[in-house]
Design a protein around this motif. Structure first.
Motif, mmCIF file in Angstrom:
data_model
loop_
_atom_site.group_PDB
_atom_site.id
_atom_site.type_symbol
_atom_site.label_atom_id
_atom_site.label_comp_id
_atom_site.label_asym_id
_atom_site.label_seq_id
_atom_site.Cartn_x
_atom_site.Cartn_y
_atom_site.Cartn_z
ATOM 1 N N GLU A 66 -4.501 -15.090 8.693
ATOM 2 C CA GLU A 66 -5.516 -14.036 8.798
ATOM 3 C C GLU A 66 -6.304 -14.144 10.119
ATOM 4 O O GLU A 66 -5.958 -14.947 10.991
ATOM 5 N N ASP A 67 -7.356 -13.312 10.206
ATOM 6 C CA ASP A 67 -7.985 -13.089 11.511
ATOM 7 C C ASP A 67 -9.198 -13.966 11.818
ATOM 8 O O ASP A 67 -10.055 -13.574 12.617
ATOM 9 N N TYR A 68 -9.277 -15.159 11.216
ATOM 10 C CA TYR A 68 -10.456 -16.004 11.444
ATOM 11 C C TYR A 68 -10.756 -16.193 12.938
ATOM 12 O O TYR A 68 -11.883 -16.053 13.388
ATOM 13 N N ARG A 70 -9.943 -14.433 15.495
ATOM 14 C CA ARG A 70 -10.236 -13.263 16.339
ATOM 15 C C ARG A 70 -11.289 -12.349 15.703
ATOM 16 O O ARG A 70 -11.485 -11.215 16.137
ATOM 17 N N TYR A 71 -11.965 -12.861 14.671
ATOM 18 C CA TYR A 71 -12.980 -12.033 14.004
ATOM 19 C C TYR A 71 -14.039 -11.609 15.032
ATOM 20 O O TYR A 71 -14.513 -12.433 15.807
ATOM 21 N N ARG A 187 -13.974 -4.845 10.895
ATOM 22 C CA ARG A 187 -12.556 -4.861 11.266
ATOM 23 C C ARG A 187 -12.077 -3.522 11.844
ATOM 24 O O ARG A 187 -10.982 -3.472 12.397
ATOM 25 N N TYR A 190 -10.614 -3.326 15.349
ATOM 26 C CA TYR A 190 -9.214 -3.657 15.683
ATOM 27 C C TYR A 190 -8.361 -2.404 15.907
ATOM 28 O O TYR A 190 -7.247 -2.488 16.423
ATOM 29 N N ASN A 270 -2.695 -3.720 12.881
ATOM 30 C CA ASN A 270 -2.992 -5.103 12.477
ATOM 31 C C ASN A 270 -4.222 -5.242 11.601
ATOM 32 O O ASN A 270 -4.540 -6.333 11.136
ATOM 33 N N ALA A 271 -4.930 -4.137 11.410
ATOM 34 C CA ALA A 271 -6.192 -4.213 10.668
ATOM 35 C C ALA A 271 -5.932 -4.035 9.175
ATOM 36 O O ALA A 271 -5.328 -3.049 8.757
#
Ligand code: AMP
Length: 288
Positions: A66-68, A70-71, A187, A190, A270-271
């Motif tokens: 997951e997006d940790y 790039r949050y 998000r 994104y 990607n979101a």
């Protein structure tokens, strides 16, 4: 507005307020504020004497893919927005402050976490309930405010508070949306301009489902199929789940009798976006 980075300092401040008879309102967030977050802060303001908002991107609620990392983040902008809505303390702990060496305790809610996002994000809700418990013990709020946008999270937290006799009142706030209906989310940043157009399919399909129910359709699979068709007709979309379920237990239902929850997670590019609404045969606004 004061900024606090340190757990014990925050606890001392909360004790001081409590001793002075102040009612503490709390809004936990992962930052990158939008109107949804600010609305929660305004509701906290109305329901308490002093307001704490926290910014903490909680590593233990993210899966490995997951997006940790790039949050989105913009602490300076967040500080200004929080100050403008009247937050008294912005609590911004570091990961080391929240999870020092040796940390090994988890809070787990059993059944509610086995549905919807819980099926696709193993361990996510344990991460949420653990961090929210910690934040409650640090901020010591009388009231805490959460968004209905994360409907399952709100339900899980209410359950945890009840089951563990936590002395805090949970308030849920309706989803704040962009003018065209897209649910606000950190998000959304994104999304490319083309994906942003496709992201409307979540709200559009929810509106269609509500309309079908109002017109008398009660078969959940028929509604789900239509919703699926509408979403997949938009480019860049990939459905993770669409669920029509009991709004209290989150168990799937096949027949909508009184009311139901429709909840979905859809990747747009990607979101990973989520949205939900209550489906009712007669909606509140329709009653005279
Ligand atoms: P997050 O920073 O995304 O973890 O969200 C922090 C809090 O804001 C959670 O209680 C969310 O449910 C809530 N929230 C996020 N987006 C919205 C929205 N569009 N409307 C209302 N509440 C929201």
């Amino acid at each position: 507005m004061e900024i606090i980075y340190n757990v014990s300092l925050m606890q001392r401040k909360a004790d001081e307020w409590r001793s002075a008879g102040k009612k503490i309102g709390f809004v936990p967030t992962m930052g990158f504020f939008h109107e949804g977050h600010l609305e929660l802060m305004r509701v906290a303001r109305k329901n308490a004497d002093v307001v704490v908002a926290s910014i903490f991107v909680n590593p233990i609620q993210f899966g490995p893919s997951e997006d940790y990392n790039r949050y989105p983040k913009d602490i300076e902008r967040d500080k200004k927005k929080a100050q403008d809505v009247g937050v008294d303390i912005l609590f911004i702990p570091s990961v080391e402050e929240m999870y020092p060496d040796g940390f090994q305790t988890k809070v787990h809610v059993e059944k509610l976490t086995k549905h919807l996002c819980g099926l696709f994000r193993p361990g996510h809700f344990d991460g949420v309930t653990t961090v929210v418990t910690k934040l409650f013990n640090i901020v010591k709020p009388h009231v805490a405010v959460f968004g209905e946008k994360d409907y399952q999270q709100l339900l899980v937290i209410k359950r945890m508070v009840k089951d563990l006799n936590m002395d805090v009142h949970i308030i849920g706030v309706p989803t704040v949306r962009e003018a065209d209906g897209l649910a606000m989310s950190s998000r959304n940043t994104y999304l490319s301009p083309e994906e942003r157009k496709s992201a409307l399919c979540l709200k559009k399909s929810i509106d269609m489902a509500r309309d079908m129910v109002k017109k008398g359709e009660s078969n959940a699979s028929i509604i789900k199929k239509k919703v699926e068709e509408l979403i997949t007709s938009y480019p860049f979309t990939k459905i993770q789940y669409i669920s029509i379920c009991d709004p209290d237990t989150l168990e799937e239902i096949s027949q909508i009798n009184d009311k139901a929850l429709i909840a979905m997670a859809v990747f747009v590019g990607n979101a990973r976006l989520i949205d939900n609404a209550i489906l009712e045969k007669v909606e509140k606004g329709d009653r005279i």
